[in-house]
Enzyme design. Sequence first.
Site, PDB file in Angstrom:
ATOM      1  N   ALA A  62       0.934  -1.258  -0.071  1.00  0.00           N
ATOM      2  CA  ALA A  62      -0.170  -0.072   0.298  1.00  0.00           C
ATOM      3  C   ALA A  62       0.851   1.051   0.023  1.00  0.00           C
ATOM      4  O   ALA A  62       2.246   1.136   0.355  1.00  0.00           O
ATOM      5  CB  ALA A  62      -0.713  -0.012   1.257  1.00  0.00           C
ATOM      6  N   GLY A 101       0.571  -4.958   0.820  1.00  0.00           N
ATOM      7  CA  GLY A 101      -0.602  -5.246  -0.284  1.00  0.00           C
ATOM      8  C   GLY A 101      -0.143  -5.617  -1.647  1.00  0.00           C
ATOM      9  O   GLY A 101      -1.079  -6.265  -2.227  1.00  0.00           O
ATOM     10  N   GLU A 104      -0.667  -9.191  -1.113  1.00  0.00           N
ATOM     11  CA  GLU A 104      -2.008  -9.308  -1.073  1.00  0.00           C
ATOM     12  C   GLU A 104      -3.007  -9.265  -2.222  1.00  0.00           C
ATOM     13  O   GLU A 104      -3.924 -10.375  -2.522  1.00  0.00           O
ATOM     14  CB  GLU A 104      -2.565  -8.433  -0.099  1.00  0.00           C
ATOM     15  CG  GLU A 104      -2.008  -8.809   1.416  1.00  0.00           C
ATOM     16  CD  GLU A 104      -2.755  -7.588   2.327  1.00  0.00           C
ATOM     17  OE1 GLU A 104      -2.326  -6.565   2.138  1.00  0.00           O
ATOM     18  OE2 GLU A 104      -3.387  -8.160   3.238  1.00  0.00           O
ATOM     19  N   GLU A 124       4.112  -5.679   6.902  1.00  0.00           N
ATOM     20  CA  GLU A 124       3.515  -4.855   7.687  1.00  0.00           C
ATOM     21  C   GLU A 124       3.662  -4.615   9.127  1.00  0.00           C
ATOM     22  O   GLU A 124       3.614  -3.532   9.630  1.00  0.00           O
ATOM     23  CB  GLU A 124       1.835  -5.216   7.544  1.00  0.00           C
ATOM     24  CG  GLU A 124       1.364  -4.876   5.837  1.00  0.00           C
ATOM     25  CD  GLU A 124       1.193  -5.920   5.189  1.00  0.00           C
ATOM     26  OE1 GLU A 124       2.324  -6.853   5.489  1.00  0.00           O
ATOM     27  OE2 GLU A 124       0.536  -6.056   4.190  1.00  0.00           O
TER      28      GLU A 124
HETATM   29  N1  T1G Z   1       4.699   3.262   0.057  1.00  0.00           N
HETATM   30  C1  T1G Z   1       5.109   4.562  -0.172  1.00  0.00           C
HETATM   31  N2  T1G Z   1       6.662   4.793  -0.454  1.00  0.00           N
HETATM   32  C2  T1G Z   1       7.252   3.957  -0.303  1.00  0.00           C
HETATM   33  C3  T1G Z   1       6.777   2.602  -0.257  1.00  0.00           C
HETATM   34  C4  T1G Z   1       5.490   2.249   0.184  1.00  0.00           C
HETATM   35  N3  T1G Z   1       4.944   1.384   0.396  1.00  0.00           N
HETATM   36  N4  T1G Z   1       7.828   1.817  -0.252  1.00  0.00           N
HETATM   37  C5  T1G Z   1       8.980   2.641  -0.525  1.00  0.00           C
HETATM   38  N5  T1G Z   1       8.524   3.717  -0.772  1.00  0.00           N
HETATM   39  C6  T1G Z   1       9.389   4.932  -1.204  1.00  0.00           C
HETATM   40  C7  T1G Z   1      10.292   5.108  -0.200  1.00  0.00           C
HETATM   41  O1  T1G Z   1       9.982   6.066   0.701  1.00  0.00           O
HETATM   42  C8  T1G Z   1      11.552   5.799  -1.243  1.00  0.00           C
HETATM   43  O2  T1G Z   1      11.255   7.219  -1.443  1.00  0.00           O
HETATM   44  C9  T1G Z   1      11.417   5.052  -2.532  1.00  0.00           C
HETATM   45  O3  T1G Z   1      10.227   4.346  -2.324  1.00  0.00           O
HETATM   46  C10 T1G Z   1      12.364   3.748  -2.625  1.00  0.00           C
HETATM   47  O4  T1G Z   1      12.313   3.154  -1.327  1.00  0.00           O
HETATM   48  C11 T1G Z   1      -2.701  -2.942   3.240  1.00  0.00           C
HETATM   49  C12 T1G Z   1      -1.150  -1.728   4.768  1.00  0.00           C
HETATM   50  C13 T1G Z   1      10.441  -1.847  -1.549  1.00  0.00           C
HETATM   51  C14 T1G Z   1      12.047  -3.091  -0.704  1.00  0.00           C
HETATM   52  O5  T1G Z   1       6.291  -2.330   3.789  1.00  0.00           O
HETATM   53  O6  T1G Z   1      10.593  -2.360   2.007  1.00  0.00           O
HETATM   54  O7  T1G Z   1       0.791  -2.824   2.239  1.00  0.00           O
HETATM   55  O8  T1G Z   1      13.143   8.507  -0.240  1.00  0.00           O
HETATM   56  O9  T1G Z   1      14.546   3.662  -0.598  1.00  0.00           O
HETATM   57  O10 T1G Z   1      16.055   0.347  -0.842  1.00  0.00           O
HETATM   58  O11 T1G Z   1      -1.649  -4.791   4.058  1.00  0.00           O
HETATM   59  O12 T1G Z   1      11.275   0.475  -0.020  1.00  0.00           O
HETATM   60  O13 T1G Z   1      13.013   8.146  -2.819  1.00  0.00           O
HETATM   61  O14 T1G Z   1      11.360   9.545  -1.675  1.00  0.00           O
HETATM   62  O15 T1G Z   1      13.241   1.879   0.442  1.00  0.00           O
HETATM   63  O16 T1G Z   1      14.967  -0.318  -2.999  1.00  0.00           O
HETATM   64  C15 T1G Z   1       3.732  -2.535   3.063  1.00  0.00           C
HETATM   65  C16 T1G Z   1       8.138  -0.968   2.235  1.00  0.00           C
HETATM   66  C17 T1G Z   1       3.234  -1.085   2.912  1.00  0.00           C
HETATM   67  C18 T1G Z   1       7.452  -2.252   1.736  1.00  0.00           C
HETATM   68  C19 T1G Z   1      12.392  -0.945  -1.979  1.00  0.00           C
HETATM   69  N6  T1G Z   1       5.035  -2.670   2.359  1.00  0.00           N
HETATM   70  N7  T1G Z   1       9.119  -0.779   1.251  1.00  0.00           N
HETATM   71  O17 T1G Z   1      13.880  -0.721  -1.105  1.00  0.00           O
HETATM   72  O18 T1G Z   1      14.247   1.711  -1.947  1.00  0.00           O
HETATM   73  S1  T1G Z   1       1.748  -1.346   4.332  1.00  0.00           S
HETATM   74  C20 T1G Z   1       6.262  -2.256   2.808  1.00  0.00           C
HETATM   75  C21 T1G Z   1      10.293  -1.468   1.235  1.00  0.00           C
HETATM   76  C22 T1G Z   1       0.761  -2.377   3.257  1.00  0.00           C
HETATM   77  C23 T1G Z   1      -1.484  -3.713   3.315  1.00  0.00           C
HETATM   78  C24 T1G Z   1      -0.580  -2.786   4.299  1.00  0.00           C
HETATM   79  C25 T1G Z   1      11.389  -0.810   0.422  1.00  0.00           C
HETATM   80  C26 T1G Z   1      11.393  -1.722  -0.915  1.00  0.00           C
HETATM   81  P1  T1G Z   1      12.209   8.353  -1.570  1.00  0.00           P
HETATM   82  P2  T1G Z   1      13.602   2.765  -0.803  1.00  0.00           P
HETATM   83  P3  T1G Z   1      15.060   0.205  -1.788  1.00  0.00           P
END
Ligand code: T1G
Length: 679
Positions: A62, A101, A104, A124
Site C-alpha cells: 500500500a 498489499g 495481497e 506490515e
Molecule cells: N509506500 C510509499 N512509498 C514507498 C513505499 C510504500 N509502500 N515503499 C517504498 N517507498 C518509497 C521510499 O520512501 C523511497 O522514497 C522510495 O520508495 C524507494 O524506497 C494494506 C497496509 C520496496 C524493498 O512495507 O521495503 O501494504 O526516499 O529507498 O531500498 O496490508 O522500499 O525515494 O522519496 O526503500 O530499493 C507494506 C516498504 C506497506 C514495503 C525497496 N510494504 N518498502 O527498497 O528503496 S503497508 C512495505 C520497502 C501495506 C497492506 C498494508 C522498500 C523496498 P524516496 P527505498 P529500496
Amino acid sequence: MSAVTTRKDGDVLVVSANNPPVNALGHAVRAGLEAAVKAAAADSGVSAIVIRCEGRTFFAGADITEFGKPPQAPGLPDVCDLIEQSSKPVVAAIHGTALGGGLEVALGCHYRIAVPTAKLGLPEVKLGLLPGAGGTQRLPRVAGVADALPMIVFGDPVSAKKAESIGLVDRIAGEDSLEADAIAFAREIAKKTPLPVSSARTDKIEAAKADAGVFERFVTENARKLRGLDAPAACIEAVRAAVDLSYAEGVKKEREVFFKLLTGNQSKALRHVFFAERAAAKIDGIPADTPVLPIKKVGMLGAGTMGGGITMNFLSAGIPVTIVEREQAALDRGVSIIRKNYENTAKKGRITAEQVEKAMSLLTPTLDFNALADSDLVIEAVFENMDIKRDVFRRLDATIKPGAILASNTSYLNVDEMAAETKRPESVIGLHFFSPANVMKLLEVVRGAKTSPAVLKTSMELARKIGKVAVVSGVCPGFIGNRMLSQRQAQAQALILEGAKPWDVDRVLTQFGFPMGPFQMSDLAGLDIGWSAETSKSESVRDVLCERGRRGQKTGKGFYDYDENRKSSPSPETEAIIADFIAKSGKQQRAVSDEEILERLLYPMVNEGAKILEEKMAQRASDIDIVWLNGYGWPAYTGGPMFWADTVGLDKIAAALGKYGVEVAPLLKAKAEKGESFN
Ligand code: T1G
C-alpha cells in the site's frame, strides 16, 4: 502517464501498473486495477488476465504516504476481492519485491508466477501493522499456517523458490521472460476449472486445525522477539482467526485489528522510522550533480578492535583493504580476529567457507605505512589522542595519493583539527563506526567545516554499500549519539548518589525498551576502561568499585554480582559503597520513583538533541532518532528520542526539566511555548 494500462495478447488481457519508484498501491493504481478487471469481465474476447508491473518491482505494498489521510475508494481489500471473484483466471506476474498489499493483490489472484530473484513478503508488522487486505486470511489458506505465521509475524520476505515450495507461487518464470511466460501460463490454465480461489481453500486450514499446538509452540519459541510490541501479537491472533473462523469472519477481525493498530502510537512511530531512515540518506543543500568518487581500494590504519571490525565491512562488500599496524604481533592478532569472526559466522551458517576465504583474500596486512599510498580512502583507527591523530593526518597527507579521502574513526575528537594538519581539508571526514563495527548498523558521517560535497556524498554512498545506516553529523564533542548519551550517563550517576539503586535505573530503561541500562552496560564493557590503579583515589563510585576488584562481568562482579553463568544480582557491597558516598556528600538518601528516573534519564537527552538541532550538528530531528535507534538500542516502536518527545509533549518535558534544574534549550523552550513538535 496513467498508473494502469492494458493490452491484449490474443485472448489474454495484460494489465500493467506503472507507479514509480516501487509501484505502491496508491489510489490511481487501485482504481486502474478495478477498471481493468471489470473491463476484462465484460469482454468476451478475454479468457485470462495477467497483472504485472513496469519498473523494478511488482507492487511493494500500500502507499504508506496515504496512511492517516481519508481513505479513497476502491480500498485495497475490495480490489483484492474483485480480482478473486473474477470468473476468468487472473495471474500475478511477480518480479522484484511483492510486499504487503502487493502480495495481497497476488493472493487475490488465482495463480502466481515469479522470476527466480523475486521476493514475497508481508512486512506490515515492521510498520506496527498487520496485513489489512486479506493477507492474514489468504496466506494461511494458500501456504499453510506454519509457514504463514513467521512471514506475517516477523515480516521477512521469502524467495521465489521458497514461495514455490510452500505453494505460494505456482510457476517460476525465466528471469528475463516474465511477461511472456506469464501470458503463456495464463493461456495454459485459462480453461482449467475450478479456479483456485485462495479465500475458499480449506485444505491447509484443516491441517492446522489438526495441529492445535502450532500457535503455542510459535509463541513460546519467539517470546523474547515479541516483547513490548503490539503488532506481532495481533498478527498471531489474526492467523488464529483464519483457522478458527470463516473467511468472512476472519477478514472482519483482521480489519478491526488493522485500524486499531493503524491509529496506535507504535505504528505511527514505526512508519516515522521507515521514512526517517530514508531521509537520513539525503544530504540537504548540496548540488544534485555532486559526483560520487570511486572507492576501489581502502586503507585501514590500526588493526585493533575498531580497525579490524571496520575492515570487515569493506571485505564483506568485496572491497579490498590494506591494513597497517606498527608491530607484527598486533597485525597478526588483528588479522586472526578478523578470520575468527568470519569463521564464527560461517559456523552459524550465515556465510559459506568460500565467502570467508573470498573476504580474507581481499585483505593485505602490512607494517609498511607507504602501502596505503594508492588507497582511494584511508580510515585511521589509532588511539583516541589528538596529538597522535594530528601526527597521523600529517603523515597520511604526505603519503596518500592526491584526491584520496582521509577519514578518522574518532568517536568525539575534533575532525577539523585533524583536517588542519593536511593540505586537503576538503578530503577529510569523520567515519564514526560503533563497536562491534562489523555488526552495529549506525555510522555517523562527520562533516568537517571544509569537507567537500563530493567527499560527503561519496561517504554516504559507501556507507549504504557496506550496509550501514549513515547519519550526517557536524563537528562537536560526541557528535550526535555520544553527546546525548553523556547527558544520560551524568543523570544516572547523579541518581544513584541521591538514592536510586543502579538496578532500578537499569530496570526503568529496560522496561522502556532498551536492551540494557547504563550500569549493566558498564559491567559488560568493563568498569576499568580509562581507569588506572596507580592514580585512582577513591573519588567516585567507579573508582572504589575498581579498587575493590569489582571491574565488571569479566571479574565476576561490578555494580552487580554475577554467578558462574554471568547471571546478575544486585550487590550489597555496591549498595554500601554508594551509601558511603551519599553519607560523605551530606545529602539525605531518598527513594526515587520510576517516573522520575525515566524523566531524568531521557528528557535531558531530548534537550541535548534540541541543542544539536539549534547548532545544526544534525540535519533534521528524525536523523537524531535514526542515530539512537541504530546505535544505542532505543526501542523503534517509540520512534526515537525526538519522535517520542513529541508524543510525550514538549511542554511537559520543558516543565519537568525546569523542575529538575536542567536549563531548557532555547529551541525546545520555543517549540514548547508554541505547541510545536520536532518532527
Ligand atoms: N509506500 C510509499 N512509498 C514507498 C513505499 C510504500 N509502500 N515503499 C517504498 N517507498 C518509497 C521510499 O520512501 C523511497 O522514497 C522510495 O520508495 C524507494 O524506497 C494494506 C497496509 C520496496 C524493498 O512495507 O521495503 O501494504 O526516499 O529507498 O531500498 O496490508 O522500499 O525515494 O522519496 O526503500 O530499493 C507494506 C516498504 C506497506 C514495503 C525497496 N510494504 N518498502 O527498497 O528503496 S503497508 C512495505 C520497502 C501495506 C497492506 C498494508 C522498500 C523496498 P524516496 P527505498 P529500496
